[in-house]
Design a protein around this motif. Structure first.
Motif, PDB file in Angstrom:
ATOM      1  N   GLU A  65      29.944  42.017  50.722  1.00  0.00           N
ATOM      2  CA  GLU A  65      29.861  40.814  50.969  1.00  0.00           C
ATOM      3  C   GLU A  65      28.314  40.581  51.438  1.00  0.00           C
ATOM      4  N   ASN A  68      27.279  35.242  49.036  1.00  0.00           N
ATOM      5  CA  ASN A  68      27.328  34.603  47.952  1.00  0.00           C
ATOM      6  C   ASN A  68      28.646  34.577  47.495  1.00  0.00           C
ATOM      7  N   SER A  69      29.063  33.610  46.342  1.00  0.00           N
ATOM      8  CA  SER A  69      30.383  33.526  45.959  1.00  0.00           C
ATOM      9  C   SER A  69      30.695  34.948  45.135  1.00  0.00           C
ATOM     10  N   ALA A  70      32.176  35.233  45.414  1.00  0.00           N
ATOM     11  CA  ALA A  70      32.647  36.788  44.786  1.00  0.00           C
ATOM     12  C   ALA A  70      32.627  36.856  43.548  1.00  0.00           C
ATOM     13  N   LEU A  71      32.144  37.832  42.900  1.00  0.00           N
ATOM     14  CA  LEU A  71      32.120  38.147  41.428  1.00  0.00           C
ATOM     15  C   LEU A  71      33.000  39.071  41.043  1.00  0.00           C
ATOM     16  N   GLN A  92      36.077  35.481  35.456  1.00  0.00           N
ATOM     17  CA  GLN A  92      35.181  34.290  35.066  1.00  0.00           C
ATOM     18  C   GLN A  92      34.393  34.649  33.717  1.00  0.00           C
ATOM     19  N   ASP A 396      40.969  42.727  43.156  1.00  0.00           N
ATOM     20  CA  ASP A 396      39.375  42.384  43.562  1.00  0.00           C
ATOM     21  C   ASP A 396      38.743  43.440  43.762  1.00  0.00           C
TER      22      ASP A 396
END
Length: 410
Positions: A65, A68-71, A92, A396
């Motif tokens: 973490e 930023n947005s999780a990739l 994505q 995830d």
């Protein structure tokens, strides 16, 4: 009229009625499945918990973490370049690198995740990096694709094939490109076209529903999966085997490129297509004794082991659908094909991977978490330096199985 005869008669009449409603069955009516094409593996052993964290064989890689947005969402396929840098493809449709590993606790590490390339609006399923800097990947919406990361001014996704010409001169669409592997000797690209059922959008969520075609294929019982080959030297695509799998899924080539293995998900089979030798061009079912349905497959180039992802156990109720009287089976499956997709059964929580000997045709070991407590729905496997990297469309994190000291092979 006996009760059994009455049931069969009603089933036949109902099936005949349904068969006239072609709009209800755009993918065709359910068909009978031969006994040899049904899942025949043993029941799942609930006492086998070898893939639980407590057993010391599994480690998890989480994204660190950093605000930023999780990739790292839905990382199904893990890949390595020539410098052993780890990459994966995400939900994505982003290619990301995974570096800078830091221990978190005894069972997990964190890593820095960076976006390398955005591969577009399609939903990626499987991929493999080719020597150099080009990545071939299977996109269920676009077909077989490629992106070369060193292309200037920026990498561009190329659609290699979404339609190709057959030997008789007609054309054929790649309906559901699923898994990809590359021959180490020829550079040929082997890939699966899982089913003839196209992906569509779930009207409730508006998202592409890549799982629904597999459920329909399983219920319908029609073997429509096939294995294709792309030859970069001349741009040709040919069909190695057609209508050979009940959802053709994982694809893996051996180190000598003497054969290509593929999984038939709902038959629970690993099938070998011989590329060379006396059996060139022939198919051979080498393994059937799995307790689960099958997904991705990958072979080591250092030993004769291959690894098969097992995302869900083969439940008795689905097996029973094909063992009850055929007219009744077709009726029940007809109903299942037309009910709202949100009503279709979900798989049980489970995570498994099988180590198999591709030459002997034997299962060496089953690793599993029978209740999916620590890892579940394993759909992708990548062998690298004595470890198997476990990916999933639903997790995830990336699982890492250390098998090196468990299995002795010659």
């Amino acid at each position: 009229m006996s009760g059994k005869l009455l049931v069969i008669t009603v089933a036949v009449l109902a099936h005949q009625l349904l068969s006239k409603q072609s709009l209800l069955f755009p993918h065709g009516l359910p068909v009978d499945l031969a006994a040899s094409d049904r899942h025949s593996g043993p029941p799942m052993d609930p006492t086998n918990v070898s893939l639980r964290l407590s057993q010391g064989k599994l480690t998890k890689i989480y994204e660190r973490e950093e605000g930023n947005s999780a990739l790292l969402i839905g990382p199904e396929t893990i890949i390595f370049d020539n410098e052993a840098v780890m990459y994966t493809l995400t939900e994505q449709a982003k290619l990301v690198s995974i570096t800078d590993f830091t221990p978190k606790d005894s069972h997990s590490v964190t890593a820095k995740v960076n976006e390398v390339a955005d591969l577009g609006i399609g939903r990626l399923v499987e991929s493999l990096i080719l020597s150099g800097s080009c990545l071939y990947f299977a996109d269920v919406l676009k077909g077989l694709c490629r992106i070369c990361l060193d292309k200037k001014p920026k990498p561009v996704v190329e659609i290699i094939t979404s339609r190709f010409k057959l030997e008789d001169g007609s054309t054929s669409d790649v309906t559901y490109a699923d898994d990809v592997d590359i021959g180490p000797r020829t550079g040929h690209v082997y890939f699966s076209d899982a089913t003839d059922i196209k992906v569509d959008r779930d009207l409730a969520s508006g998202l592409w529903d890549i799982m629904y075609p597999s459920k329909l294929e399983a219920i319908r019982g029609k073997k429509s999966g096939r294995i294709l080959r792309y030859k970069p030297e001349n741009g040709e695509v040919d069909v190695l085997a057609s209508d050979v799998a009940l959802f053709a899924n994982g694809v893996a080539v051996d180190a000598e490129e003497s054969f290509v293995l593929f999984t038939s998900t709902f038959e629970g089979k690993v099938i070998k297509y011989h590329l060379t030798g006396e059996k060139e061009g022939q198919l051979e079912t080498i393994l059937t004794d799995f307790p689960a349905f099958l997904d991705g497959i990958d072979c080591s180039f250092d030993n004769p082991l291959c690894f098969v992802a097992m995302p869900a156990p083969a439940t008795a109720d689905l097996k029973a659908l094909f063992t009850i009287p055929p007219p009744l089976s077709r009726l029940i499956r007809s109903i299942l094909m037309i009910i709202p997709r949100t009503w279709t059964p979900e798989g049980k929580h489970y995570g498994g991977v099988a180590a198999v000997h591709a030459v002997e045709g034997s299962i060496q070991r089953i690793y599993q978490d029978p209740t999916g407590t620590d890892i579940s729905v394993i759909t992708g496997v990548t062998e690298h330096n004595g470890k198997v990297y476990l990916g999933s469309l639903h997790n995830d994190f990336i699982g890492v199985l250390d098998y090196e000291n468990d299995i002795q092979v010659s």
